[in-house]
Scaffold this active site. Structure first.
Site, PDB file in Angstrom:
ATOM      1  N   GLY A   1      -4.365   8.362 -30.493  1.00 26.32           N
ATOM      2  CA  GLY A   1      -3.792   9.548 -30.207  1.00 26.32           C
ATOM      3  C   GLY A   1      -4.268  10.778 -30.410  1.00 26.32           C
ATOM      4  O   GLY A   1      -4.099  11.792 -29.828  1.00 26.32           O
ATOM      5  N   SER A   2      -5.180  10.781 -31.547  1.00 26.86           N
ATOM      6  CA  SER A   2      -5.853  11.963 -31.859  1.00 26.86           C
ATOM      7  C   SER A   2      -7.236  12.234 -31.011  1.00 26.86           C
ATOM      8  O   SER A   2      -7.615  13.294 -30.966  1.00 26.86           O
ATOM      9  CB  SER A   2      -6.356  11.900 -33.511  1.00 26.86           C
ATOM     10  OG  SER A   2      -5.015  12.138 -34.132  1.00 26.86           O
TER      11      SER A   2
ATOM     12  N   SER B   1      -7.441  14.011 -37.165  1.00 25.92           N
ATOM     13  CA  SER B   1      -6.340  13.075 -37.429  1.00 25.92           C
ATOM     14  C   SER B   1      -5.182  13.558 -37.375  1.00 25.92           C
ATOM     15  O   SER B   1      -5.054  14.284 -38.434  1.00 25.92           O
ATOM     16  CB  SER B   1      -6.926  12.211 -38.636  1.00 25.92           C
ATOM     17  OG  SER B   1      -5.956  11.385 -39.066  1.00 25.92           O
TER      18      SER B   1
ATOM     19  N   THR C   1      -6.220   8.639 -41.592  1.00 24.94           N
ATOM     20  CA  THR C   1      -7.117   7.478 -41.021  1.00 24.94           C
ATOM     21  C   THR C   1      -8.408   7.298 -41.503  1.00 24.94           C
ATOM     22  O   THR C   1      -9.274   8.306 -41.476  1.00 24.94           O
ATOM     23  CB  THR C   1      -6.926   7.963 -39.454  1.00 24.94           C
ATOM     24  OG1 THR C   1      -5.443   8.104 -38.902  1.00 24.94           O
ATOM     25  CG2 THR C   1      -7.551   6.830 -38.541  1.00 24.94           C
TER      26      THR C   1
ATOM     27  N   ARG D   1       0.519  10.891 -31.083  1.00 28.18           N
ATOM     28  CA  ARG D   1      -0.034  10.974 -29.384  1.00 28.18           C
ATOM     29  C   ARG D   1       1.081  11.925 -28.815  1.00 28.18           C
ATOM     30  O   ARG D   1       0.763  12.537 -27.741  1.00 28.18           O
ATOM     31  CB  ARG D   1       0.389   9.588 -28.755  1.00 28.18           C
ATOM     32  CG  ARG D   1       1.939   8.921 -29.043  1.00 28.18           C
ATOM     33  CD  ARG D   1       1.835   7.609 -28.571  1.00 28.18           C
ATOM     34  NE  ARG D   1       3.135   7.076 -28.633  1.00 28.18           N
ATOM     35  CZ  ARG D   1       3.826   6.721 -29.910  1.00 28.18           C
ATOM     36  NH1 ARG D   1       3.273   6.761 -30.758  1.00 28.18           N
ATOM     37  NH2 ARG D   1       5.096   6.243 -29.711  1.00 28.18           N
TER      38      ARG D   1
ATOM     39  N   GLU E   1       1.699   2.436 -26.115  1.00 28.17           N
ATOM     40  CA  GLU E   1       2.366   2.826 -27.139  1.00 28.17           C
ATOM     41  C   GLU E   1       3.572   3.207 -26.996  1.00 28.17           C
ATOM     42  O   GLU E   1       4.496   3.128 -27.661  1.00 28.17           O
ATOM     43  CB  GLU E   1       1.643   3.990 -27.860  1.00 28.17           C
ATOM     44  CG  GLU E   1       0.275   3.594 -28.384  1.00 28.17           C
ATOM     45  CD  GLU E   1      -0.332   4.659 -29.124  1.00 28.17           C
ATOM     46  OE1 GLU E   1       0.014   5.100 -30.303  1.00 28.17           O
ATOM     47  OE2 GLU E   1      -1.478   4.921 -28.812  1.00 28.17           O
TER      48      GLU E   1
ATOM     49  N   HIS F   1     -17.023  -2.331  -8.131  1.00 31.22           N
ATOM     50  CA  HIS F   1     -18.296  -3.158  -8.279  1.00 31.22           C
ATOM     51  C   HIS F   1     -18.056  -4.270  -9.085  1.00 31.22           C
ATOM     52  O   HIS F   1     -18.850  -4.911  -9.689  1.00 31.22           O
ATOM     53  CB  HIS F   1     -19.510  -2.400  -8.833  1.00 31.22           C
ATOM     54  CG  HIS F   1     -19.962  -1.380  -7.635  1.00 31.22           C
ATOM     55  ND1 HIS F   1     -20.789  -1.576  -6.776  1.00 31.22           N
ATOM     56  CD2 HIS F   1     -19.265  -0.114  -7.745  1.00 31.22           C
ATOM     57  CE1 HIS F   1     -20.806  -0.231  -6.078  1.00 31.22           C
ATOM     58  NE2 HIS F   1     -20.225   0.595  -6.484  1.00 31.22           N
TER      59      HIS F   1
ATOM     60  N   LYS G   1      -2.271  -1.008 -40.098  1.00 32.18           N
ATOM     61  CA  LYS G   1      -2.753  -0.204 -41.265  1.00 32.18           C
ATOM     62  C   LYS G   1      -2.483  -0.646 -42.538  1.00 32.18           C
ATOM     63  O   LYS G   1      -3.478  -0.631 -43.588  1.00 32.18           O
ATOM     64  CB  LYS G   1      -2.470   1.322 -40.969  1.00 32.18           C
ATOM     65  CG  LYS G   1      -3.218   2.007 -39.911  1.00 32.18           C
ATOM     66  CD  LYS G   1      -2.584   3.384 -39.276  1.00 32.18           C
ATOM     67  CE  LYS G   1      -3.142   3.938 -38.358  1.00 32.18           C
ATOM     68  NZ  LYS G   1      -2.858   5.484 -38.041  1.00 32.18           N
TER      69      LYS G   1
HETATM   70  C1  F6R Z   1       0.372   7.029 -32.975  1.00 28.16           C
HETATM   71  C2  F6R Z   1      -0.980   7.121 -32.230  1.00 28.16           C
HETATM   72  C3  F6R Z   1      -1.932   6.349 -32.813  1.00 28.16           C
HETATM   73  C4  F6R Z   1      -2.747   7.361 -33.930  1.00 28.16           C
HETATM   74  C5  F6R Z   1      -4.076   6.442 -34.472  1.00 28.16           C
HETATM   75  C6  F6R Z   1      -4.609   7.381 -35.550  1.00 28.16           C
HETATM   76  O1  F6R Z   1       1.487   7.874 -32.086  1.00 28.16           O
HETATM   77  O2  F6R Z   1      -0.994   7.513 -31.168  1.00 28.16           O
HETATM   78  O3  F6R Z   1      -2.946   5.997 -31.917  1.00 28.16           O
HETATM   79  O4  F6R Z   1      -3.018   8.440 -33.294  1.00 28.16           O
HETATM   80  O5  F6R Z   1      -3.507   5.343 -35.322  1.00 28.16           O
HETATM   81  O6  F6R Z   1      -3.753   8.155 -36.445  1.00 28.16           O
HETATM   82  P1  F6R Z   1      -4.173   9.733 -36.554  1.00 28.16           P
HETATM   83  O7  F6R Z   1      -3.846   9.990 -35.166  1.00 28.16           O
HETATM   84  O8  F6R Z   1      -3.092  10.003 -37.404  1.00 28.16           O
HETATM   85  O9  F6R Z   1      -5.591   9.913 -37.099  1.00 28.16           O
END
Ligand code: F6R
Length: 331
Positions: free
Chosen positions: A42-43, A85, A90, A137, A215, A231, A322
């Site tokens: 989402g970032s 992030s 992350t 997100r 998500e 294709h 995670k």
């Molecule tokens: C959760 C989302 C995930 C996070 C990803 C990375 O809403 O969209 O895809 O974005 O796990 O975490 P961040 O964004 O905190 O670095």
């Protein structure tokens, strides 16, 4: 947050854009001629939207979205690395910042806190601090608009402020219409696997739709782009292995040939029994079209969650993943 509160939060996207308008406006970077957006999930998607935007606004500018532990080999002292992030914790993005440091790149961090904020402060890097407490997100307005402001200050793109204001006005005016369209599309998607197709130019927007279905609605969804999908993916309609529903995002600036491909593809897959909906993205400015398409997709995904009794907010499986990975030493 309750499911309804999360849906209400997603519905407030235009208001969040207004709040985010000036984020990053104080960040000044000089001496850069290419851009890497380092982030994940989402970032990172903000980087994809930036690529779509720059394809028209700064066609010569190299914008690379780096989803991983490293930065590309071309990164150097004239590269602006935007490390995004939302949580700031992350591991891939934190590692990419270290890699960018080794390359001598110019780094700007965009985060709500966590280790990325600490790392950036320790390294004396500029930080865009965004409001905390929401899902990454759902924070897309706060993560995307600063990219435009930072790139503008760096002399890489024209001033985006008039287009940002026009986009916000347009999204606010169309709010009720977008909700209706999203609700009626969501009804059609119950029990289906959404396949989201766009032109290659708008692929970042189609990918956002895919991720939001994953998500928020917690379903598999896939995106692909014209002309490439004609294709390969098209052949998959010969021997159907799931209950698909195609969503074709047609940007009004897509070429005539691409639009012809969209029409013909819908006709062919319709003859194979696959229903589809065409979303025509309209708006005077590309930015309005990008943001309105993203908003309709976000709304569709949360309304689909509601219809199927799913809570759109938590992504427990990602958090658990995670945590489990965190137990394995990162060397
Ligand atoms: C959760 C989302 C995930 C996070 C990803 C990375 O809403 O969209 O895809 O974005 O796990 O975490 P961040 O964004 O905190 O670095």
């Amino acid at each position: 947050m309750s499911a309804d509160s999360f849906i209400a939060l997603v519905e407030r996207f235009p208001e969040h854009l207004s709040e985010a308008k000036l984020l990053g406006a104080g960040v000044k970077v000089q001496g850069v001629d290419k851009v890497v957006v380092a982030g994940i999930g989402g970032s990172a998607i903000s980087g994809d939207l930036l690529k779509v935007y720059c394809s028209e606004k700064a066609p010569g500018l190299h914008v690379h979205v780096s989803r991983g532990y490293d930065v590309p080999a071309f990164a150097d002292s004239r590269t602006l690395v935007l490390a995004i992030s939302y949580s700031g914790n992350t591991e891939e993005t934190l590692s990419a910042v270290k890699a960018a440091m080794r390359k001598g790149a110019k780094i700007v961090a965009i985060t709500s806190g966590g280790k990325l904020m600490q790392q950036a402060e320790q390294l004396n890097k500029q930080v865009v601090a965004v409001p905390d407490g929401i899902q990454p997100r759902a924070a897309i307005p706060y993560l995307f608009l600063p990219l435009l402001n930072v790139l503008h200050n760096a002399g890489l793109i024209p001033d985006p402020s008039a287009e940002v204001s026009a986009a916000i006005t347009s999204l606010k005016a169309a709010a009720a219409n977008y909700k209706d369209r999203a609700r009626s599309l969501a009804e059609k998607l119950v029990g289906k696997v959404p396949l989201i197709y766009s032109s290659d130019r708008m692929a970042g927007v189609a990918y956002r739709w895919k991720c939001e279905f994953n998500e928020n609605a917690k379903v598999h969804a896939f995106s692909h782009a014209f002309p490439e999908l004609n294709h390969n993916e098209l052949v998959g309609y010969t021997k159907l292995n799931a209950n698909y529903y195609a969503i074709v995002l047609e940007d009004e600036a897509d070429s005539r040939r691409i639009r012809e491909r969209m029409r013909l593809t819908r006709e062919i897959i319709g003859n194979k029994g696959i229903p589809s909906t065409q979303i025509v993205i309209k708006g005077e400015h590309l930015l309005t079209r990008i943001l309105s398409a993203v908003h309709i997709g976000d709304l569709t995904s949360v309304y689909l969650a509601k219809l199927t009794g799913v809570d759109p907010e938590p992504v427990t499986i990602i958090e658990d993943f995670k945590k489990q990975l965190g137990k394995v030493p990162f060397v």
